[in-house]
Motif scaffolding. Structure first.
Motif: not given
Length: 311
Positions: A65-77, A154-158
């Motif tokens: 989940r940490i890896v997923k968080e730090v790479y959040r938004g990779l596609g649009i970036n 975060s991807g886990y935020e509402a």
């Protein structure tokens, strides 16, 4: 069948390739930089420790989940950076060629691309960088709004954007077409960063590197040595980023979710940051940006110079 690319086409291909690779390598630092920039209006003087701990807390300590968080938004970036670099390099080439035709008299003109570029002055590099930067900023601004909002949460935020497509739909629904142009004013001011960078880079490249020793040998080296690329790109990036960093910070804040909630305008945002942290607030996250930008730029221009020389 061999496909012969024009000089403009080569710049596009080199920009797409280098922008893609660099984005994947440096994305986590980009995420930290954005989240630090959005803390500029917070009077609690929160910094790196807060950003890193918030990532860990949102991921609940799970490595995946940490890896997923730090790479959040990779596609649009990735889309944004690949598009921006391709546009910028291509337009910079076209702008330099146009300025050359307008400013260099017919008797002094060269057909050789290296000599043509070397004939331009620092102010001509600056002008070409400004022209290409303005067009690129306007064309890619909607991408940066979505990127900032995805990477700042975060991807886990509402209520956070679940994807780039979700972000586009919700942004237009909630804020209208005007929402995609948030942060454009400081972005246009920030164009000077790219212009200053290329002015310094090309001046050092054509005046002080091994390329400055012109010979008539057709087999002479037409690209920088790798060591020169690293040195010149580092010097250029440190100076240009530091000079205009406050505009990057203002752009990130104007493109964030809080911009609508707190009704930020360019003027009241400047006032809020100054009241919260003073002058230092406008440089929040600068060290993270340099930590990301210097190796990122070295990689980008190492790839750019070498890819362009072989295609």
């Amino acid at each position: 069948m061999d496909v012969q690319l024009t000089s403009f086409g080569k710049e596009i291909v080199a920009g797409l390739t280098t922008g893609s690779i660099t984005t994947i390598v440096t994305h986590p630092l980009d995420l930290v930089k954005i989240r630090l920039q959005l803390l500029a209006t917070n009077s609690d003087h929160l910094g790196y420790r807060y950003v890193i701990s918030s990532v860990q807390q949102n991921a609940k300590g799970d490595i995946r989940r940490i890896v997923k968080e730090v790479y959040r938004g990779l596609g649009i970036n990735w889309i944004g950076n690949a598009t921006a670099w391709a546009l910028y390099f291509g337009l910079y080439r076209a702008s330099k060629d146009l300025i050359y035709e307008l400013q260099i008299s017919g008797n002094d003109r060269h057909d050789d691309q290296l000599k043509r570029d070397a004939d331009l002055s620092s102010w001509m590099y600056l002008s070409a960088g400004a022209i290409s930067g303005v067009i690129t900023s306007i064309a890619t601004n909607p991408i940066w709004v979505i990127k900032t909002r995805i990477m700042s949460t975060s991807g886990y935020e509402a209520n956070s954007y679940t994807s780039a497509m979700d972000g586009i739909k919700r942004l237009i629904r909630d804020e209208g077409v005007r929402g995609v142009w948030r942060g454009l004013m400081p972005s246009l001011f920030g164009v000077s960063q790219g212009a200053i960078y290329f002015m310094i880079y090309d001046t050092l490249k054509y005046r002080f590197s091994s390329l400055s020793y012109q010979t008539e040998d057709p087999n002479r080296r037409k690209t920088l040595k790798n060591s020169e690329t690293f040195a010149i790109s580092s010097i250029s990036k440190i100076i240009s980023v530091t000079a205009v960093y406050p505009f990057q910070l203002l752009k990130s804040n104007l493109q964030s979710f809080d911009a609508k909630k707190k009704k930020y305008t360019f003027r009241n945002l400047v006032r809020s940051i100054n009241q919260a942290e003073g002058l230092s607030g406008f440089y929040k996250g600068l060290s993270a940006n340099l930590l990301r930008a210097i190796p990122s730029t070295c990689i980008t221009f190492f790839l750019y110079e070498n890819i362009r020389s072989i295609i």
